[in-house]
Enzyme design. Structure first.
Site, PDB file in Angstrom:
ATOM      1  N   GLU A   1      42.515 -14.842  68.848  1.00  0.00           N
ATOM      2  CA  GLU A   1      41.340 -15.902  69.123  1.00  0.00           C
ATOM      3  C   GLU A   1      41.579 -17.180  68.243  1.00  0.00           C
ATOM      4  O   GLU A   1      40.607 -17.911  68.356  1.00  0.00           O
ATOM      5  CB  GLU A   1      39.890 -15.263  68.655  1.00  0.00           C
ATOM      6  CG  GLU A   1      39.547 -14.135  69.388  1.00  0.00           C
ATOM      7  CD  GLU A   1      38.370 -13.448  69.107  1.00  0.00           C
ATOM      8  OE1 GLU A   1      37.013 -14.119  68.687  1.00  0.00           O
ATOM      9  OE2 GLU A   1      38.031 -12.217  69.374  1.00  0.00           O
TER      10      GLU A   1
ATOM     11  N   LEU B   1      22.031 -33.617  54.792  1.00  0.00           N
ATOM     12  CA  LEU B   1      21.696 -32.998  53.691  1.00  0.00           C
ATOM     13  C   LEU B   1      22.939 -31.806  53.448  1.00  0.00           C
ATOM     14  O   LEU B   1      23.054 -31.233  52.155  1.00  0.00           O
ATOM     15  CB  LEU B   1      20.562 -31.996  54.140  1.00  0.00           C
ATOM     16  CG  LEU B   1      20.274 -30.930  53.233  1.00  0.00           C
ATOM     17  CD1 LEU B   1      19.518 -31.573  51.775  1.00  0.00           C
ATOM     18  CD2 LEU B   1      18.840 -30.068  53.812  1.00  0.00           C
TER      19      LEU B   1
ATOM     20  N   GLU C   1      29.063  -2.326  62.608  1.00  0.00           N
ATOM     21  CA  GLU C   1      29.318  -2.653  61.179  1.00  0.00           C
ATOM     22  C   GLU C   1      28.507  -1.508  60.232  1.00  0.00           C
ATOM     23  O   GLU C   1      27.391  -1.282  60.223  1.00  0.00           O
ATOM     24  CB  GLU C   1      28.515  -4.052  60.865  1.00  0.00           C
ATOM     25  CG  GLU C   1      28.331  -4.522  59.407  1.00  0.00           C
ATOM     26  CD  GLU C   1      27.945  -5.731  59.182  1.00  0.00           C
ATOM     27  OE1 GLU C   1      28.102  -6.783  60.357  1.00  0.00           O
ATOM     28  OE2 GLU C   1      27.119  -6.083  58.296  1.00  0.00           O
TER      29      GLU C   1
ATOM     30  N   HIS D   1      32.765  -9.370  54.904  1.00  0.00           N
ATOM     31  CA  HIS D   1      32.012 -10.181  54.491  1.00  0.00           C
ATOM     32  C   HIS D   1      32.422 -10.778  52.963  1.00  0.00           C
ATOM     33  O   HIS D   1      31.917 -11.631  52.477  1.00  0.00           O
ATOM     34  CB  HIS D   1      30.464  -9.975  54.217  1.00  0.00           C
ATOM     35  CG  HIS D   1      29.898  -9.369  55.654  1.00  0.00           C
ATOM     36  ND1 HIS D   1      29.870 -10.584  56.527  1.00  0.00           N
ATOM     37  CD2 HIS D   1      29.702  -8.286  56.179  1.00  0.00           C
ATOM     38  CE1 HIS D   1      29.228  -9.980  57.702  1.00  0.00           C
ATOM     39  NE2 HIS D   1      29.253  -8.655  57.414  1.00  0.00           N
TER      40      HIS D   1
HETATM   41  N1  GLN Z   1      35.628 -10.804  68.802  1.00  0.00           N
HETATM   42  C1  GLN Z   1      34.736 -11.575  67.878  1.00  0.00           C
HETATM   43  C2  GLN Z   1      35.797 -11.782  66.443  1.00  0.00           C
HETATM   44  O1  GLN Z   1      36.226 -10.834  65.942  1.00  0.00           O
HETATM   45  C3  GLN Z   1      33.556 -10.707  67.242  1.00  0.00           C
HETATM   46  C4  GLN Z   1      32.626 -11.608  66.579  1.00  0.00           C
HETATM   47  C5  GLN Z   1      31.288 -11.089  66.397  1.00  0.00           C
HETATM   48  O2  GLN Z   1      31.024 -10.068  66.928  1.00  0.00           O
HETATM   49  N2  GLN Z   1      30.541 -11.912  65.895  1.00  0.00           N
HETATM   50  O3  GLN Z   1      35.469 -12.797  66.018  1.00  0.00           O
END
Ligand code: GLN
Ligand code: ZN
Length: 784
Positions: free
Chosen positions: A514, A26, A695, A724
């Site tokens: 990361e 899908l 946020e 976002h």
């Molecule tokens: N340390 C993570 C990042 O910045 C935190 C992500 C999250 O809280 N969703 O990707």
């Protein structure tokens, strides 16, 4: 009497099945269509093939009550909104059939690519031109997200889509008598949102019911004998008006269509104080979630009127464990004896939407772990086995029952599940291990003395863009095409470049980006014992986004440091403080399939101890700040208020257990990507992190109010940059948000950061946005 089954057998239902296809067909079909690589007919054909395969699979596995209309191109709540014509004006619909374009505009916005939060829970929000998507939010306490229906003053409903009827007929043409599934009208209204103040969605019921009746009438005219109405709101705390709405709705249906049989499905918990309401509704059947709330079986089977069909949801539809069938039969046999085989059905606790499709494809799983699991296909087999045993005696399926019981015994006894070392550590936890050495003011002073940061320190949340190159390198490494050394060299180069750039633009506290992490939970799960990973175990998160949750099967321990080498490398590139970056125990727990043989709280504490070790090792390596992300604390809240305190109690304790081992001068950060803190602010404060980032940019800082009225004492980074959206916020915008924050908080409390990680964004967006953010912070600093 016209039951869909003859007496002497026990019918089997699935309530709903995964839509995505065993090979994620899908997703491919949708994404081809959205990208313009294929036309509407191709998409619709693929969808029809998936439905046909779903029906065929259920039939082959012996499912008797095969559902239809459980399929959706995107989301079943959206389908319901479209069915009843709840299509906000902005989408330009003016009656007649609803086009695919309108449907997907509601799902995804009408232009450009949707933005996503760093953990991949895209909120479907669109910015810039075009029409934004409907809001999206979590479906009860699952990780499935639905599109929030919108109602406005003067809202009228009309039959705008006959999808349930079409799909019923489609199945019938293929030879299947199905039981169509509809989201019930009361839950539908309760999940929606009134756009106009003062509008109570429930007040729209009277106008909504005739549309439902029209659908039911057409289903009946097409040959449907039964319809499944999902009213999961029945497991929530309900007020009297909602209960009255349920009585009105089902009374209306019974009156309009006295011969059509409705089975009312309540799942994700116990009926509790709504039990009498549910039992009094004029419906032909009632489904119970007996995985979450097995204890309700007795009261319900005693109180239910004799003619009511009880659907016994004994196979866990929310988790991946194989059932202990002999044990389930012990509980079920007396009920079936009492009520008769004509008045029971065997079912999963809820739709199988929330589990992966087929375990057989997992050829790399540890064979022991695999023998303890059941995905949708295996669960269907368990259902038919139970039903066969109930109708014809255990002998008929003896070998299956023995295998099931043996697997359960093996799991209970396995050394892979139980570690005495972990048990001993847990037993040795003392209250002072959940307590920092000094209260926050003392710690703050030690930290400020050590770190010497400027007022309004700037930082980011952790991840930097996961570019195509990063993803390509990871994939190549996964396939063995890129060697370990080359992959590591590549990651180091990306990391060093990101750090140098942060240094250059003047950020105060840096992150490593990361790049080495596939996912914030998986990355840790893979390094902890007690977790297993699937290759094909996808479940729908929303739309075409699927996740593969780790499976927590055993006691958790950390055999070796997980992030220390990366942190050391990152800190070696800069003189500025480098945050250590970890995922917290509650988030790891909430985003995994969790073992069902111990309480969640215990599993969480084990993870907390493992993270505590990592925190200690980072501190030893020299980290002055360690961020422990707890993105999922709020979403783990139980559905019933009465259960909140217990959950928040162990969740907060687990966080404190992992964070409290450090010296006063080591600064613990946490991050949460949402902003509704009103209900849980006391728990957030009890976590006692030195700094929390949240946020807030989209709410224009209004959502800081919870912190303000609570007089939240520790430091806060209210997000000033909406990650976002691809949009680059200006210096002035962010400055204004910061000014608002300083009016509400003590200025020395305030940190400056984006709403969340930046991994879903592009460098072209991130670079100017962060340069602006640093400048906005500078403008607030005294003397500049
Ligand atoms: N340390 C993570 C990042 O910045 C935190 C992500 C999250 O809280 N969703 O990707
Ligand atoms: Zn976040």
């Amino acid at each position: 009497m016209n039951f869909p089954y003859s007496s002497g057998t026990v019918p089997v239902s699935t309530l709903g099945t995964p839509r995505i296809g065993p090979r994620r067909e899908l997703k491919a079909a949708l994404e081809d269509y959205w990208a313009g690589r294929s036309g509407a007919q191709t998409l619709l054909d693929s969808a029809a093939r998936l439905r046909a395969a779903n029906w065929a699979r259920q039939k082959a596995l012996g499912v008797t009550n095969i559902p239809s209309n459980d399929f959706s191109l995107y989301d079943h709540v959206l389908d319901t909104a479209v069915m009843v014509g709840a299509i906000p004006k902005a989408y330009g619909w003016s009656g007649g059939p609803v086009s695919l374009d309108t449907y997907f505009a509601m799902a995804r916005g009408s232009q450009g690519a949707a933005g996503a939060c760093a953990h991949g829970h895209d909120h479907g929000q669109e910015h810039g031109h075009g029409v934004p998507a409907l809001e999206m939010t979590k479906w009860f306490d699952t990780n499935y997200h639905y599109m929030v229906p919108e109602f406005s003053a003067g809202q009228r409903f009309t039959l705008a889509s006959t999808k349930p009827v079409d799909e019923y007929r489609e199945a019938k043409a293929l030879g299947y008598q199905t039981r169509p599934v509809l989201l019930g009208p009361v839950t539908f209204l309760k999940l929606g949102k009134a756009k106009d103040p003062g509008l109570d969605p429930l007040s729209l019921l009277g106008d909504l019911l005739p549309v439902y009746v029209e659908v039911l009438r057409r289903l009946a005219a097409s040959g449907a004998e039964w319809v499944q109405m999902d009213e999961p709101c029945l497991v929530l705390d309900l007020d009297e008006p909602t209960r009255a709405a349920l009585r009105e709705a089902y009374g209306f249906f019974a009156h309009a269509l006295p011969r059509l049989k409705i089975i009312l499905t309540a799942y994700f918990g116990e009926l509790g104080d709504n039990l009498d309401t549910a039992l009094a509704l004029p419906v032909a059947g009632l489904h119970l979630d007996l995985a979450r709330a097995p204890e309700q079986l007795r009261p319900v089977s005693e109180k239910a009127r004799a003619g009511l069909v009880l659907s016994l949801g004994v196979i866990d539809g929310r988790n991946v464990w194989r059932a202990d069938l002999p044990k389930l039969l012990d509980a079920l046999e007396p009920v079936v004896r009492r009520r008769g085989t004509d008045h029971v059905e065997i079912a999963p606790s809820c739709s199988l939407l929330h589990v992966p499709i087929d375990l057989e494809r997992e050829i790399e799983l540890d064979p022991d772990v695999k023998s303890w699991l059941a995905f949708a296909v295996q669960k269907m087999d368990e259902l038919t086995t139970l039903a066969t045993a109930l109708a014809g005696g255990r002998e008929v399926v003896l070998s299956k029952l023995m295998a099931s019981g043996a697997a359960a015994d093996a799991r209970r006894a396995s050394a892979k599940v139980h570690s005495s070392a972990v048990a001993a550590r847990l037993a040795a936890v003392t209250p002072n291990m959940t307590q920092r050495r000094s209260p926050f003011p003392v710690r703050a002073e030690a930290q400020h003395h050590r770190l010497r940061l400027p007022p309004f320190p700037t930082t980011t949340i952790g991840s930097f863009p996961q570019t195509a190159e990063v993803r390509k390198a990871r994939a190549a490494h996964g396939k063995g095409e890129l060697g370990d050394a080359a992959y590591e060299a590549f990651l180091k180069q990306e990391t060093a470049a990101a750090i140098r750039w942060q240094d250059e633009i003047g950020l105060d506290v840096l992150v490593h980006g990361e790049f080495e992490r596939n996912d914030m939970v998986q990355y840790f799960g893979e390094q902890l014992s007690g977790f297993a990973f699937t290759r094909h175990g996808w479940v729908q998160s929303y739309g075409s986004r699927y996740v593969r949750p780790p499976i927590l099967f055993g006691d958790v321990a950390r055999p070796a440091p997980m992030t220390v080498e990366w942190w050391k490398f990152a800190q070696s590139v800069t003189h500025k403080p480098m945050k250590g970056m970890l995922t917290g125990p509650v988030t790891i727990l909430n985003w995994s399939f969790v073992r069902d043989d111990v309480p969640r709280s215990l599993a969480c504490r084990q993870i907390a101890l493992a993270i505590r070790d990592e925190v200690a090792d980072l501190e030893k390596a020299g980290a002055a700040m360690i961020q422990i992300d707890e993105a999922a604390i709020r979403e783990g809240l139980p559905l019933r208020r009465a259960d909140w305190d217990a959950y928040l109690g162990w969740a907060v304790e687990s966080f404190r257990l992992c964070a409290s081992g450090v010296a006063d001068a080591t600064q613990i950060h946490t991050h949460m990507c949402y902003s509704e803190f009103n209900d849980i602010i006391a728990a957030i404060a009890a976590m006692d992190a030195d700094v929390i980032s949240i946020e807030t940019s989209r709410s224009k800082m209004e959502l800081l109010e919870a912190f303000v009225s609570y007089r939240y004492p520790n430091e806060i980074g209210p997000g000033v940059y909406d990650i976002h959206s691809p949009r680059v916020p200006s210096v002035e915008e962010m400055e204004e948000l910061l000014v608002r924050a300083t009016q509400r908080l003590r200025p020395e409390q305030v940190w400056v950061n984006p709403d969340c990680g930046l991994k879903t964004r592009k460098w072209e967006e991130v670079r100017p946005a962060l340069v602006n953010m640093v400048e906005a912070a500078r403008r607030l600093r005294p003397g500049t």
